[in-house]
Design an enzyme around this catalytic site. Structure first.
Site, PDB file in Angstrom:
ATOM      1  N   GLU A 299      49.355 -60.462 -51.041  1.00 34.13           N
ATOM      2  CA  GLU A 299      49.311 -61.075 -52.214  1.00 34.13           C
ATOM      3  C   GLU A 299      48.932 -59.986 -53.372  1.00 34.13           C
ATOM      4  OE1 GLU A 299      45.325 -63.260 -52.555  1.00 34.13           O
ATOM      5  OE2 GLU A 299      45.617 -62.861 -50.527  1.00 34.13           O
TER       6      GLU A 299
ATOM      7  N   LYS B  89      46.669 -58.348 -55.986  1.00 30.76           N
ATOM      8  CA  LYS B  89      45.366 -58.034 -56.376  1.00 30.76           C
ATOM      9  C   LYS B  89      45.078 -58.455 -57.810  1.00 30.76           C
ATOM     10  CE  LYS B  89      41.324 -55.122 -55.372  1.00 30.76           C
ATOM     11  NZ  LYS B  89      40.911 -54.948 -56.954  1.00 30.76           N
TER      12      LYS B  89
ATOM     13  N   ASP C 179      43.293 -58.518 -61.274  1.00 29.19           N
ATOM     14  CA  ASP C 179      42.483 -57.728 -61.981  1.00 29.19           C
ATOM     15  C   ASP C 179      41.455 -58.598 -62.866  1.00 29.19           C
ATOM     16  OD1 ASP C 179      40.856 -55.613 -62.757  1.00 29.19           O
ATOM     17  OD2 ASP C 179      42.532 -54.701 -63.893  1.00 29.19           O
TER      18      ASP C 179
ATOM     19  N   TYR D 228      42.045 -67.542 -53.434  1.00 33.52           N
ATOM     20  CA  TYR D 228      42.774 -67.129 -52.331  1.00 33.52           C
ATOM     21  C   TYR D 228      41.916 -66.839 -51.370  1.00 33.52           C
ATOM     22  CZ  TYR D 228      39.757 -63.360 -54.659  1.00 33.52           C
ATOM     23  OH  TYR D 228      38.918 -62.642 -55.194  1.00 33.52           O
TER      24      TYR D 228
ATOM     25  N   LYS E 264      46.326 -49.931 -53.599  1.00 35.58           N
ATOM     26  CA  LYS E 264      46.054 -49.859 -54.825  1.00 35.58           C
ATOM     27  C   LYS E 264      47.393 -49.173 -55.354  1.00 35.58           C
ATOM     28  CE  LYS E 264      42.661 -50.647 -56.707  1.00 35.58           C
ATOM     29  NZ  LYS E 264      41.509 -50.354 -57.091  1.00 35.58           N
TER      30      LYS E 264
ATOM     31  N   CYS F 168      19.068 -22.467 -61.794  1.00 35.23           N
ATOM     32  CA  CYS F 168      19.083 -23.983 -62.166  1.00 35.23           C
ATOM     33  C   CYS F 168      18.859 -24.109 -63.674  1.00 35.23           C
ATOM     34  CB  CYS F 168      17.952 -24.938 -61.501  1.00 35.23           C
ATOM     35  SG  CYS F 168      17.723 -26.616 -62.199  1.00 35.23           S
TER      36      CYS F 168
ATOM     37  N   CYS G 232      15.144 -26.106 -64.403  1.00 34.42           N
ATOM     38  CA  CYS G 232      13.838 -25.508 -64.274  1.00 34.42           C
ATOM     39  C   CYS G 232      13.953 -23.800 -64.106  1.00 34.42           C
ATOM     40  CB  CYS G 232      13.452 -26.163 -62.948  1.00 34.42           C
ATOM     41  SG  CYS G 232      14.061 -25.556 -61.418  1.00 34.42           S
TER      42      CYS G 232
ATOM     43  N   CYS H 289      19.692 -25.885 -56.580  1.00 35.20           N
ATOM     44  CA  CYS H 289      18.540 -25.684 -57.015  1.00 35.20           C
ATOM     45  C   CYS H 289      17.484 -25.595 -55.792  1.00 35.20           C
ATOM     46  CB  CYS H 289      17.875 -26.391 -58.247  1.00 35.20           C
ATOM     47  SG  CYS H 289      16.510 -26.115 -58.621  1.00 35.20           S
TER      48      CYS H 289
ATOM     49  N   CYS I 257      11.420 -29.189 -59.910  1.00 33.65           N
ATOM     50  CA  CYS I 257      12.502 -29.054 -60.743  1.00 33.65           C
ATOM     51  C   CYS I 257      12.540 -30.605 -61.290  1.00 33.65           C
ATOM     52  CB  CYS I 257      13.864 -28.911 -59.943  1.00 33.65           C
ATOM     53  SG  CYS I 257      15.489 -29.234 -60.837  1.00 33.65           S
TER      54      CYS I 257
END
Length: 711
Positions: free
Chosen positions: A131, A133, A135, A241, A329, A434, A437, A452, A458
């Protein structure tokens, strides 16, 4: 498309480990940002459909690479928490999401996975419904004695928003049904047609009101109005559905059940058909794809469901998705734009993640200004093994880059047009320190990510850990979200989780200092302290997940909680396993679903003095509930540790494990002195031998079936 573009858009099954790890990091961050924008600031930055696609893509990658599952994984969550302003509704039957497929091979894998689980050969018929899909926005409608009594959004799958008054204004939703079961919970999708969407936006513009980005947002915004008269003025539609709680079965197949829903008064999608096998399923998918532009409403794929409802019951569910359904999809969309900058973001585990800042461009109907760059290897034009990607082309600030949205996911950078590269563009140097830090950022052998080393010094890591601690699947403290965590950390009020539970005590009555802060008043301060007090009692699994231990996600936390039962037993086991050897270490590794990477991360966290002290300080303020267990009053194996070995002939291994766990047993992958029972089929080898050596009771499959009977 060149090699890089093809690599970036290929199916999940073909991703390299480095690509998968980087994409999971990016997905976790994008979903967290989307949650904050949509639910806390009421200012969505992406459509709800894109949000759902992000989560579904994340789950598909984790299924392919289980060892890479992050401890802040969003895959254990369904939808999003109910918004303030609506009464909450607890669903009698959870509303789950769907796993995703992106190509024909994924559909073949879906079919093959079901056959393996059920023990069906390739020649057996396995019809599925197919079926479109829709949206739109998921909605559950509860009817009693044929009358609509309640309507609720999906929410987080367990609890949704009560939108009954609004649902009654939608023409496609009947107030009464004819010939329906006494209790019928109908589920479907609220949506808006393209024509109605354009007319609505025109009226909004004329009135100087906010216009909507797409029909999905318009439908969601219209249904979630506190004033039902606004909803009534919006042209919403509804397709049914599925179903939740029912007092009697609608039919014996998915297709007949849909026909029954139509017969009692609902609109169902006329493009739903029966397909037998992946070839027919993908053929129908292509037919729907060709019709997509002319349907008059938005769809983002095709949903397949096993038609036989008895087989659906046998297949059952994963933590957030049914095994018997999948969403296929529609494919990626592409666009070219300028890379303006590369920012480095530091995550909870110290990972340095590069993010592309782009000149805004529309990709698949969404304006995009950020995209992932995965890691330093990807920027340099190579994979984790040093092999060239994008024909070895690196990515530089100022480049003209191609971005794409695979499966409607927020974009990634796929390619570079060297002909448009500025003369002054220099190769990007990934930071070795990093940016938050200044601590050294190292890359361990075999890891695609640079991290890091600052740990809790940090601020980025400390704040992200605290945000995770209060997240929805963790402690979920009302009024203490990401924004408040950042504020309290900056003010020095909260540095570690235990500090949350001493806030009121440390500020005397706590009220004066807090209510004087911007955005706080006496009422909100009282509410916060009350919410904190409410969370002093916490389920074992939630506490473990909240600690944010690397490689230990929500599903694994609940698995460990069920296995060990109590926090004290778990701590004793961690102490016994801290040398990564001995009986407790073997017992941990023997848990079905726990691998060595997860086990080492878990044991190491509890063995580190500063981390253990922080955890112990936290637990002093808590009552940790014993892990919830199924009703096993009639179970002959409740509390026993069971090992399955050899070939099972009357059920698959997956079915046997699921049945044992439902009866309260602990399923282990290895035999030890703590094993209570070994179920040995033909071909049982070393595990059967070890069971004999340890004098562990051993039975065959028939003995197992006789033992559990109808329990």
């Amino acid at each position: 498309m060149n090699q890089a573009g093809s690599a970036a858009t290929r199916k999940v099954a073909d991703l390299s480990e480095a690509e998968a790890r980087a994409e999971l990091a990016r997905l976790a961050k994008e979903i967290a940002q989307a949650d904050d924008a949509y639910h806390r600031r009421d200012a969505p930055e992406i459509s709800d459909a894109d949000y759902d696609a992000l989560k579904a893509r994340n789950l598909a990658i984790e299924a392919r690479f289980p060892a890479l599952k992050r401890d802040d994984s969003p895959s254990e969550q369904v939808g999003a928490a109910p918004a303030e302003g609506f009464a909450k509704v607890t669903h009698a039957v959870r509303m789950l999401s769907l796993s995703n497929a992106f190509d024909d091979a994924d559909i073949e894998e879906f079919d093959d996975r079901i056959r393996r689980y059920l023990g069906l050969g390739p020649e057996a018929s396995l019809p599925c419904t197919a079926e479109p899909k829709i949206d739109g926005l998921s909605l559950s409608l509860r009817y009693e004695q044929g009358k609509l009594v309640q309507a609720a959004t999906r929410g987080d799958g367990a609890v949704g928003e009560n939108v009954t008054a609004n649902a009654r204004t939608i023409d496609d939703i009947p107030d009464t049904l004819n010939g329906a079961p006494d209790v019928l919970e109908v589920r479907g999708e609220v949506y808006m047609s393209h024509e109605d969407f354009e007319a609505l936006n025109a009226r909004q513009a004329e009135q100087g009101a906010k216009t909507f980005a797409n029909p999905r947002n318009a439908a969601a915004g219209s249904l979630r109005q506190l004033d039902s008269s606004i909803t009534k003025a919006r042209p919403l539609r509804f397709f049914a559905y599925a179903w939740g709680e029912i007092s009697e079965a609608l039919a014996d197949t998915q297709m007949k059940a849909i026909e029954r829903l139509a017969a009692v008064g609902f609109q169902t999608n006329p493009l739903t058909v029966l397909c037998d096998g992946p070839e027919e399923m993908t053929a129908h998918y292509r037919e729907i794809e060709q019709q997509r532009a002319s349907l008059g409403y938005d769809i983002d794929g095709v949903v397949y469901k096993v038609n036989d409802l008895d087989l659906q019951r046998r297949l059952g569910f994963r933590s957030t998705t049914p095994r018997w359904a999948i969403a296929h999809k529609f494919p990626a969309e592409l666009a070219w734009t300028r890379l303006e900058a590369i920012d480095i973001q530091v995550g909870r585990t110290g990972a340095l993640s590069p993010v592309a800042r782009l000149s805004p461009v529309t990709v698949g109907g969404v304006v995009v200004s950020n995209a992932t760059l995965h890691n330093e290897d990807y920027i340099a034009g190579r994979d984790a093994k040093g092999n060239p990607i994008r024909d070895g082309k690196d990515i530089r600030i100022g480049d003209w880059v191609q971005v794409y949205r695979a499966g409607d996911v927020i974009p990634k950078v796929a390619d570079v047009d060297l002909s448009k590269r500025p003369d002054a563009a220099a190769a990007y140097e990934f930071p070795k320190a990093c940016p938050e830090c200044g601590s050294e950022a190292i890359r361990e052998e075999g890891d695609a990510v640079r991290r890091c080393t600052g740990g809790l010094i940090c601020p980025a890591q400390a704040v992200e850990k605290l945000k995770h601690f209060v997240s929805r699947a963790a402690f979920d403290i009302e009024g203490l979200g990401s924004k408040q965590v950042e504020q309290f950390y900056r003010d020095g009020w909260i540095k570690e989780p235990a500090d949350i539970f001493t806030l009121e005590e440390r500020f005397g009555q706590g009220m004066q200092q807090l209510k004087n802060r911007e955005g706080w008043g006496e009422k909100s301060a009282k509410n916060l302290f009350a919410a904190i007090e409410e969370k002093r009692r916490i389920p074992f699994g939630r506490l473990l997940f909240a600690l944010g231990i690397r490689h230990v996600g929500e599903q694994a936390s609940n698995l460990l909680a069920r296995f060990y039962g109590t926090w004290d037993e778990f701590i004793e086991a961690m102490d016994g396993a801290k040398a990564c050897e001995g009986p407790e270490w073997e017992r941990l590794l023997g848990i079905d679903g726990v691998g060595e990477v997860m086990a080492r991360s878990l044991v190491t966290s509890f063995a580190q003095a500063h981390e253990r002290e922080s955890i112990d300080r936290l637990v002093e303020h808590l009552t940790v509930e014993e892990a919830a267990r199924p009703d096993t009053s009639d179970s002959p194996v409740a509390g026993k540790t069971v090992v399955f070995t050899g070939t099972l002939e009357k059920m698959t291994r997956a079915e046997a494990k699921a049945r044992a766990e439902a009866l309260g047993a602990k399923v282990s992958g290895s035999v030890s002195a703590k094993t209570d029972l070994v179920v040995a089929g033909p071909g049982a080898g070393s595990k059967a031998k070890k069971a004999e050596e340890l004098c562990v009771e051993m039975i065959d499959e028939d003995g197992w079936l006789d033992l559990i009977g109808d329990a």
